[in-house]
Design an enzyme around this catalytic site. Structure first.
Site, PDB file in Angstrom:
ATOM      1  N   GLU A  85       0.845  -1.211   0.000  1.00  0.00           N
ATOM      2  CA  GLU A  85       0.000   0.000   0.000  1.00  0.00           C
ATOM      3  C   GLU A  85       0.871   1.248   0.000  1.00  0.00           C
ATOM      4  O   GLU A  85       1.699   1.444   0.902  1.00  0.00           O
ATOM      5  CB  GLU A  85      -0.935  -0.022   1.221  1.00  0.00           C
ATOM      6  CG  GLU A  85      -2.004   1.039   1.145  1.00  0.00           C
ATOM      7  CD  GLU A  85      -3.021   0.944   2.287  1.00  0.00           C
ATOM      8  OE1 GLU A  85      -3.316  -0.181   2.737  1.00  0.00           O
ATOM      9  OE2 GLU A  85      -3.495   2.004   2.717  1.00  0.00           O
ATOM     10  N   LYS A 279      -7.476  -1.609  11.192  1.00  0.00           N
ATOM     11  CA  LYS A 279      -6.827  -1.989   9.925  1.00  0.00           C
ATOM     12  C   LYS A 279      -5.637  -1.070   9.664  1.00  0.00           C
ATOM     13  O   LYS A 279      -4.567  -1.505   9.240  1.00  0.00           O
ATOM     14  CB  LYS A 279      -7.844  -1.911   8.778  1.00  0.00           C
ATOM     15  CG  LYS A 279      -7.348  -2.405   7.441  1.00  0.00           C
ATOM     16  CD  LYS A 279      -6.597  -1.362   6.629  1.00  0.00           C
ATOM     17  CE  LYS A 279      -6.185  -1.909   5.272  1.00  0.00           C
ATOM     18  NZ  LYS A 279      -5.344  -0.969   4.509  1.00  0.00           N
ATOM     19  N   ASP A 295       4.935 -14.533  11.358  1.00  0.00           N
ATOM     20  CA  ASP A 295       3.676 -15.053  10.832  1.00  0.00           C
ATOM     21  C   ASP A 295       2.575 -13.998  11.010  1.00  0.00           C
ATOM     22  O   ASP A 295       2.005 -13.851  12.081  1.00  0.00           O
ATOM     23  CB  ASP A 295       3.350 -16.341  11.607  1.00  0.00           C
ATOM     24  CG  ASP A 295       2.076 -17.011  11.137  1.00  0.00           C
ATOM     25  OD1 ASP A 295       1.263 -16.369  10.461  1.00  0.00           O
ATOM     26  OD2 ASP A 295       1.897 -18.196  11.478  1.00  0.00           O
ATOM     27  N   HIS A 392      -2.878  10.039   0.514  1.00  0.00           N
ATOM     28  CA  HIS A 392      -3.024   8.760  -0.184  1.00  0.00           C
ATOM     29  C   HIS A 392      -2.819   8.920  -1.679  1.00  0.00           C
ATOM     30  O   HIS A 392      -2.074   8.174  -2.297  1.00  0.00           O
ATOM     31  CB  HIS A 392      -4.444   8.204   0.049  1.00  0.00           C
ATOM     32  CG  HIS A 392      -4.503   7.217   1.165  1.00  0.00           C
ATOM     33  ND1 HIS A 392      -5.502   6.296   1.292  1.00  0.00           N
ATOM     34  CD2 HIS A 392      -3.667   7.006   2.199  1.00  0.00           C
ATOM     35  CE1 HIS A 392      -5.289   5.571   2.367  1.00  0.00           C
ATOM     36  NE2 HIS A 392      -4.192   5.982   2.934  1.00  0.00           N
TER      37      HIS A 392
HETATM   38  C1  MEV Z   1      -5.995   2.752   5.034  1.00  0.00           C
HETATM   39  O1  MEV Z   1      -5.180   1.676   4.647  1.00  0.00           O
HETATM   40  C2  MEV Z   1      -6.029   2.875   6.536  1.00  0.00           C
HETATM   41  C3  MEV Z   1      -6.978   3.934   7.082  1.00  0.00           C
HETATM   42  O2  MEV Z   1      -8.301   3.725   6.556  1.00  0.00           O
HETATM   43  C4  MEV Z   1      -6.972   3.798   8.565  1.00  0.00           C
HETATM   44  C5  MEV Z   1      -8.001   4.637   9.286  1.00  0.00           C
HETATM   45  O3  MEV Z   1      -9.037   4.959   8.681  1.00  0.00           O
HETATM   46  O4  MEV Z   1      -7.761   4.916  10.469  1.00  0.00           O
HETATM   47  C6  MEV Z   1      -6.578   5.313   6.647  1.00  0.00           C
END
Ligand code: MEV
Length: 437
Positions: A85, A279, A295, A392
């Site tokens: 990413e 995430k 792992d 991003h």
């Molecule tokens: C993207 O990979 C991760 C985010 O969505 C985490 C978040 O929203 O806190 C930017």
């Protein structure tokens, strides 16, 4: 219709590819060329990778990046990260730099206990079973003497075996719940080997236990396996500083701090947000776990189970402002190792350990937890100020340009142009198309 293949694993790599080519890729010779392009010209290195798994046909590259300027417990680290990413390493580096002159990160391992279970059925008299367990426990422990010998020398080994009755949930279901210290190893193989010997001792010795003979009811082993739920293998990482030092994107520090606290509260309030919040944390954690040959599936499974340990899936991070001090922390389980597995085999994993100054498992737990915390801070910092897409899309720009087969000149011009213009897929397509006409 493709016919099933038998003994596929016995074929050479060339033969496997030939079979794939004949059965699935007849119209796609390009794919075969690509597969071979990704072979390493160093035959010994390629053989090493071939042998990691079965039926290897090529290598699958992911970028290995580094995030410098991580001040952790007063040591400055550059952290290796493997991830596809585009914005993750940039975000980690950004958070590291942000906290560098604010005291950096503090991290601490809280516990290191791993566990595994022998799952078994028993449909006889439970009191007999309890008596049997009490009698047999010392034999179960001594049955793994040989397996434990080296682990014990390194300060690890079996801690205890507990008898657990789970018949309230599932009729006839019991566990031998075993706890372990595994030192610098993740310990999966060690734990599983111990459990299998304990299980067979438990089963075999039961044959001569009188009450079982009389009732003709014996314990039946179902399976023996470690648990990836490790709530007693915990690490904590935190940052803190006066809110006055938190002026971000022209926003007053106290306002920014309160926005972060609120964002964390929202993740605590709803699983829909908590999952994405976590995430983002795992973006950092998985990247270091992968770079260090650990792992990541085990870590992912354990971390998410921990995030719902109180019955609701919730945030792994916490934040508060007290007496003008902003505090932001994470607590999570991490069963990882710095010896065994791929750690001594994969040349890039060896590099990662050198870069990290040869950490032991506890230090690596701290480094990984810090990366997760940093990643969450970077995400929330963007989310509560300028929004996530600015960063991003800036990082994603190169992917879009590569997707359009942009030349080096087009890329340089695009990077310059999009410093001042919002990046979107269509804007980049338009930019490149205009350049080409
Ligand atoms: C993207 O990979 C991760 C985010 O969505 C985490 C978040 O929203 O806190 C930017």
């Amino acid at each position: 219709m493709v016919n099933p293949v038998s003994g596929f694993y016995k074929k050479t790599k060339e033969q496997k590819i030939k079979w794939l080519s004949a059965n699935y890729l007849a119209d796609d010779s390009q794919s075969i060329t690509i597969l071979k392009k990704y072979w390493n010209s160093d035959e010994a290195l390629q053989k090493l990778h071939d042998d990691f798994i079965e039926n290897t046909i090529s290598n699958y590259y992911l970028p290995l990046g580094v995030a410098p300027n991580f001040l952790i417990n007063d040591n400055l680290y550059t952290i290796p990260m493997v991830i596809e990413e585009s914005s993750v390493v940039a975000a980690a580096s950004n958070a590291a730099k942000f906290w560098l002159n604010k005291g950096g990160f503090k991290a601490q391992v809280l516990s290191t206990i791993k566990n595994g279970q022998v799952h078994f059925n028993f449909f006889g008299n439970v009191t007999d079973l309890e008596t049997y367990f009490a009698e047999i426990k010392p034999t179960l422990i001594s049955s793994i003497d040989a397996i434990q010998k080296n682990m014990k020398k390194r300060g690890g080994g079996l801690l205890d075996i507990e008898f657990i009755n789970i018949t309230d949930t599932l009729e006839g279901y019991f566990q031998l719940h075993c706890t372990f210290e595994t030192g610098d190893a993740m310990g999966a193989n060690f734990i599983n080997s111990c459990l299998e010997v304990i299980a067979s001792t438990f089963k075999n010795e039961a044959q001569s236990f009188q009450p079982f003979k009389i009732s003709e009811a014996y314990p039946e082993i179902v399976m023996s396996i470690l648990s990836n739920y490790v709530p007693d293998c915990l690490v904590r990482a935190e940052v803190s500083c006066p809110v006055s030092k938190l002026n971000v994107e022209g926003m007053d520090g106290a306002i920014f701090a309160n926005k972060i606290v609120r964002a964390v509260a929202i993740a605590k309030a709803t699983p829909r947000r908590a999952v994405t919040h976590n995430k983002g944390i795992m973006n950092g954690i998985d990247a270091v776990v992968l770079a260090t040959g650990n792992d990541f599936r085990a870590v992912e499974a354990g971390v998410h189970a921990y995030a719902s340990k109180d019955g609701n899936y919730t945030s792994l991070t916490h934040a508060k402002v007290e007496k003008g001090i902003f505090k932001f922390w994470i607590e999570l389980p991490l069963a990882i190792g710095t010896v065994g597995g791929l750690t001594n085999l994969h040349p890039l994993v060896k590099f990662a350990f050198s870069l990290l100054q040869k950490p032991n498992a506890k230090q690596l737990m701290e480094i990984i937890a810090v990366t997760g915390l940093a990643q969450n801070f970077a995400a929330l910092k963007s989310l509560v100020t300028v929004g996530i897409q600015k960063g991003h899309m800036k990082m994603h720009l190169m992917n879009i340009l590569n997707g359009l087969n942009a030349s080096e000149i087009e890329k340089t011009e695009a990077v310059e142009y999009f410093k001042k213009h919002p990046v979107s897929h269509s804007a980049v397509v338009n930019f490149v198309t205009n350049k080409r006409t």
